[in-house]
Every structure is written in C-alpha cells, then in structure tokens.
Design an enzyme around this catalytic site. Structure first.
Site, PDB file in Angstrom:
ATOM      1  N   ASP A 101       1.056  -1.210   0.054  1.00 32.75           N
ATOM      2  CA  ASP A 101      -0.104   0.156   0.111  1.00 32.75           C
ATOM      3  C   ASP A 101       0.998   1.189  -0.031  1.00 32.75           C
ATOM      4  OD1 ASP A 101      -2.493   1.513   0.555  1.00 32.75           O
ATOM      5  OD2 ASP A 101      -3.217  -0.527   1.081  1.00 32.75           O
ATOM      6  N   HIS A 327     -11.153  -3.408   3.074  1.00 28.87           N
ATOM      7  CA  HIS A 327     -11.155  -3.099   4.423  1.00 28.87           C
ATOM      8  C   HIS A 327     -12.214  -1.699   4.667  1.00 28.87           C
ATOM      9  CE1 HIS A 327      -8.203  -0.783   2.497  1.00 28.87           C
ATOM     10  NE2 HIS A 327      -8.252   0.249   3.566  1.00 28.87           N
ATOM     11  N   ASP A 328     -12.677  -1.247   3.679  1.00 28.01           N
ATOM     12  CA  ASP A 328     -13.445   0.085   4.131  1.00 28.01           C
ATOM     13  C   ASP A 328     -14.920  -0.017   4.005  1.00 28.01           C
ATOM     14  OD1 ASP A 328     -11.155   1.720   4.390  1.00 28.01           O
ATOM     15  OD2 ASP A 328     -10.943   1.994   2.364  1.00 28.01           O
TER      16      ASP A 328
HETATM   17  C1  GLC Z   1      -8.297   5.299   1.965  1.00 29.97           C
HETATM   18  C2  GLC Z   1      -8.079   3.693   2.598  1.00 29.97           C
HETATM   19  C3  GLC Z   1      -8.619   3.775   3.960  1.00 29.97           C
HETATM   20  C4  GLC Z   1      -8.227   5.115   4.796  1.00 29.97           C
HETATM   21  C5  GLC Z   1      -8.194   6.293   3.887  1.00 29.97           C
HETATM   22  C6  GLC Z   1      -7.362   7.296   4.279  1.00 29.97           C
HETATM   23  O1  GLC Z   1      -9.726   4.977   1.578  1.00 29.97           O
HETATM   24  O2  GLC Z   1      -8.592   2.438   2.012  1.00 29.97           O
HETATM   25  O3  GLC Z   1      -8.744   2.749   4.726  1.00 29.97           O
HETATM   26  O4  GLC Z   1      -8.776   5.155   6.053  1.00 29.97           O
HETATM   27  O5  GLC Z   1      -7.937   6.011   2.926  1.00 29.97           O
HETATM   28  O6  GLC Z   1      -6.013   7.000   4.402  1.00 29.97           O
END
Ligand code: GLC
Length: 534
Positions: A101, A327-328
C-alpha cells in the site's frame, strides 16, 4: 499480443491482507508479518498469485496505518524490515507477488515533514502541506469537509493558519503542487521497488491534488441525513482534478523503469471518470480499482448493465479488474447473504479482468457486530449513530476452531465472529460444499483456462434475475457463465443458431458438475454455473 505474453497482473488473482487481522505470530493479539509468512502455504493452496498488504509502515495508528510517520520503516507491531524481506523472498519462491500500500496523499501529523512544516511559516517544508489563512470573517479557508466528519481544516495556533486534511486531522494532506513533495514520494516508491516489491496499491489516488484556488465545493442536493456528513457537498474542487493525471503519469514512468511492476489506484468515481485513470496512451495506473460490485445494489439487471458499460469504457490497451469487498466497506456476505456470496464469487472470478479477493471472503466471513464500547475505527467514532465503523469488516481471520479462531493465542484487537467454530479454514477445507472449496475450485479453473484469464467477454442475456455471459478465446474452449442473483428459480433458453451445448464444470451445487446441458439452462434459486462449451 498472444496470451503467453500477458503480464502477471493481468492473469493473477490478488489477495488483500489486512495485516492486523490475518495471523498473529507473537501472541500480542495483533496480526504481523511473520504470521503472514506462516500462512503462505495456505495462500498457495488457495491458488492466488499476488498479495496486497494494507500499510505495515511506522505509524501512530490514528487510522490504523493509513497515517504514516516513516514510509521506509516497518511498524514494530508488524515486525522488522527483515520480516518484510523474508515475506518477499518466500512469496517469490512460490512464484507469488507482493503489492504494498502506498499512501501518498497524506502523512501522519507525526511525520518529520509535517513537524517541520508546522514549526513556522518560514519553514523550508511549509509548502509541503496545504496551509491557508482564515477568511476575513474568521471562518476556515473554504467549506471543504473531511471524509471522516467535520471540517477538513484544522487550526494551528502557533503559526496562525489552517492546514487541510481530507481524512483525520492527524492525516495532513501533502501539497502535490510542490515538486519536492513529488520527488520525495517517488523516492519512497523507488526504495521499495529496489527491494523488489512488485507493485503498489495507491491510496485515494483521486484525492492527490486539489483546486489551486481552493474554491468552495457545491452543495449536494441529494444528501440524506443518514449518510456520512462528507456527502453534504460534491467534492468537485477537492478531488479528481485534471492535474492528477500528470502526477499518476510520473508514478507510472518510474514503475516502467522496472520490470513488470503494477500500479493500482484506489478510486471511487463513476465509470467515465474512473477510466481516465488509465491515462492517455497507457500513462496512468495499470489497474484503477473498479468498485462497482462493491457499490451497486445486488440487482441482476443493474449489474449486467454496469459490466457492459465498464467493458465499453476501458481504453484499447486497458485491462479491467473487479473487487467484491475491502477493508473500508461491508463484506460481500453481509451485503448479499451467504448464498448470493457464492454467486458473487463466480462473478469476481469469471469476469474479464484481474480479481482482488479480500481476506476471509473465501470462507464467507460476515461483518461482525462490534459493541459500541469496543469500536476502534475513527470513521465510526467520529460519526456515531450512522453505522459507519469499518471494524465489522476487519475482524480476525478464522483459521480453526481453536481459541480465538486460531488467529492468536491472546485476545485479539477486535473480537472474533462468534460463529468461528463452524466457519473456519480448517473445517471448510474438508467440506466440498463450503465457500472455501468453491473459491478454490473457481481459482483453479481460472488458473488452468486461458479463456477465463484472457478471453473476451460476450454478454449473452440478462433480466431481473439472471446474468449470462460467455468467455471466448481463439483456439481454446469457450465458457458460458450463468448466474441467478435471486433466491427464485430461473429459466433460460438459447435461441437461434448459436446453440448452447456443453458440460457444467463448476456449480454452486457440486452435484451439477459433470452434467451435460443443451439449449436450456434451468437455475435453482441462488444457483450459478460455469459451462464449458463443446
Ligand atoms: C483509503 C483507505 C482507508 C483510509 C483512507 C485514508 O480510503 O482505504 O482505509 O482510511 O484511505 O487514508
């Protein structure tokens, strides 16, 4: 280009690991890198060829690692650099790839860059972030809202200015108009590319650069009180600016200096805008994440239309991709139910394009209810009462019926699903009717059949219950995929010349496998079939 020449990321199945929740090797209740290494045989057995890790870097964990304070160090919770190197080596030994990531839009407020930037208006790093003056009436610089609730501007008493944060105030946005910022982030990418990682999933790619004049965002006329407060405005000036494509092109240029690396972009936009992230003449992301199966209602007709629209919108050399969960967002099984989650697996693994599986979906994990006093996710905590916590989709992987589902020897950071004794890897492995057996079969077929990896997508039929399509590749068998997105039986008869004739190779009901079909497909409720045509 023949199919043999295709790049790995076009035919690989990607598996997303949320490292905190995959496997704990040291008994602190939090997953780690060594834990992942321990489970690589499982992933190899499952048949996936690439692993994407949510952030494992140094971080105060205000947003569980998406707030990075050192881009080239591993957080001790997850292990050390050496563990990452072992993971990489062990993956490569198995002919598998590692995707990290990358969070270039914002840092942690504890990152030395921000601490320096904040120290004074004259700091050489002041313009690395987005600082702005109060309006004459004392209001923040504009009306922009944080995705996690409230204003996106935080007042800094010491220097008398606001800074912009699209997410938490602990996640200040970098100023990508500053070339030093661009160079610093490209250096970070280079560091990992030199280590041998095979690609990046770029966090919130469409947020990277903002309107230079910081104009107010317009009101969203369709806003409902039940939604995240962020949706009150349309983020016309704070996201998806034309200039973003130049920045992505710079990232892509760097990737091109290495062999077969992949650039994936996290982008929540409608199809037309999304496909712009492929870039002109392949100058953009290799895979702008396609979240339609994650965001559309589970309705056959709508999904069929969206697939066709997407297929039609992808540029000539662009490659599609599909995602069911991450995960979101709520997990697929919780959105559509356990039976339909099987049908969804067929879609994910037989559509044209690279599939990404979210850990646990392959055993049909559900969102786990987390009592209010145990909520950890800042999105949930900042907007209470709206059911926006992402914790339910991030619970520990269910490995076995041992204590804590075999995830850890200690109480995990988030509670385990109470159904884990029935639903876990060990049990499902031995059950031919399980979700895991189905996933494995689908992945295996995909890995063995070039048609499913590279073949064309041809829509055949859809109505309010069914989606039927064909995959075709010259000199290879064709496949028809028939999906019933409802619990009621459905019927389909192929008319005209191109008669349907073939054998069922994978089905939601294993009894159907081996059956011979001619002209007609009768599908039970929640049934899905793959037919190899004669
Ligand atoms: C992206 C990630 C999420 C995070 C956000 C801020 O959407 O997938 O989990 O909270 O970015 O970095």
């Amino acid at each position: 280009m023949s199919y043999q020449e295709q790049l790995w990321w076009r035919h690989a199945v990607i598996y997303q690991i949320y490292p905190r929740s995959f496997k704990d090797s040291n008994g602190d209740g939090i997953g780690d890198l060594q834990g992942i290494v321990q489970q690589l045989d499982y992933l190899e057995w499952l048949g996936v060829q690439a692993v994407w890790l949510s952030p494992i870097y140094q971080s105060p964990m205000a947003d569980f690692g998406y707030d990075i304070s050192d881009y080239t160090e591993i957080h001790p919770i997850f292990g050390q650099m050496q563990d990452l190197e072992v993971l990489l080596e062990e993956l490569h030994k198995r002919d598998m790839k590692l995707i990290l990531d990358l969070v270039p839009n914002h840092t942690s407020d504890q990152h030395p860059w921000f601490i320096e930037s904040k120290s004074s208006k004259e700091s050489p790093k002041r313009s690395w972030y987005i600082w702005a003056d109060t309006k004459p009436n004392g209001a923040p610089p504009n009306n922009w809202l944080s995705v996690f609730g409230g204003s996106a501007w935080e007042w800094d008493e010491n220097t008398g200015q606001y800074y912009y944060h699209a997410f938490l105030k602990e996640q200040p946005d970098l100023n990508w108009r500053n070339e030093e910022v661009q160079e610093a982030m490209l250096d970070v990418m280079q560091f990992w590319l030199e280590k041998g990682v095979d690609g990046f999933r770029v966090d919130v790619m469409w947020h990277l650069i903002k309107d230079k004049q910081l104009r107010d965002n317009p009101i969203n006329p369709d806003f409902h009180e039940s939604e995240a407060t962020y949706n009150r405005l349309l983020p016309v000036y704070s996201t998806d600016q034309q200039e973003v494509h130049e920045l992505v092109a710079k990232m892509r240029d760097l990737m091109e200096q290495y062999e077969e690396r992949v650039l994936i972009g996290e982008i929540y936009l409608p199809i037309k805008k999304l496909v712009a992230y492929y870039g002109i003449n392949e100058s953009g992301a290799h895979l702008p994440f396609n979240f339609q199966l994650l965001t559309l209602p589970w309705e056959a007709q709508q999904i069929a239309v969206a697939i066709d629209e997407y297929e039609g919108a992808i540029p000539a050399n662009g490659w599609p991709n599909w995602v069911l969960s991450n995960h979101d967002k709520p997990r697929i099984a919780s959105r559509v139910g356990g039976q339909q989650a099987k049908v969804a697996a067929f879609l994910l693994l037989t559509l044209r394009g690279t599939p990404t599986i979210y850990y646990g979906d392959e055993i049909g994990m559900y969102d786990v209810p987390i009592p209010i006093q145990e909520v950890q996710d800042p999105q949930g905590l900042n907007m209470p009462g709206k059911n926006l916590s992402r914790d339910p989709a991030r619970t520990p992987m269910q490995w076995s019926n041992a204590e804590f589902a075999g995830f850890s020897t200690a109480k995990p950071w988030l509670r385990v699903d109470k159904r884990f004794k029935r639903e876990n890897v060990a049990i499902q492995k031995n059950n031919p009717y399980s979700m895991l057996s189905l996933y494995r079969k689908l992945i295996k077929l995909r890995n063995e059949e070039p048609t499913l990896q590279y073949g064309n997508y041809v829509p055949v039929f859809s109505n309010e219950q069914l989606i039927i399509y064909k995959r075709e590749l010259v000199n290879h068998p064709s496949f028809v995929i028939a999906l019933n997105l409802t619990p009621r039986p459905a019927y389909f008869t192929q008319q005209g010349e191109s008669r349907l004739k073939g054998q069922v190779v994978v089905a939601t009901s294993p009894e159907m496998e081996g059956h011979f079909l001619e002209e007609e497909i009768d599908l039970g409720g929640d049934e899905a079939l793959i037919i190899r045509l004669e």
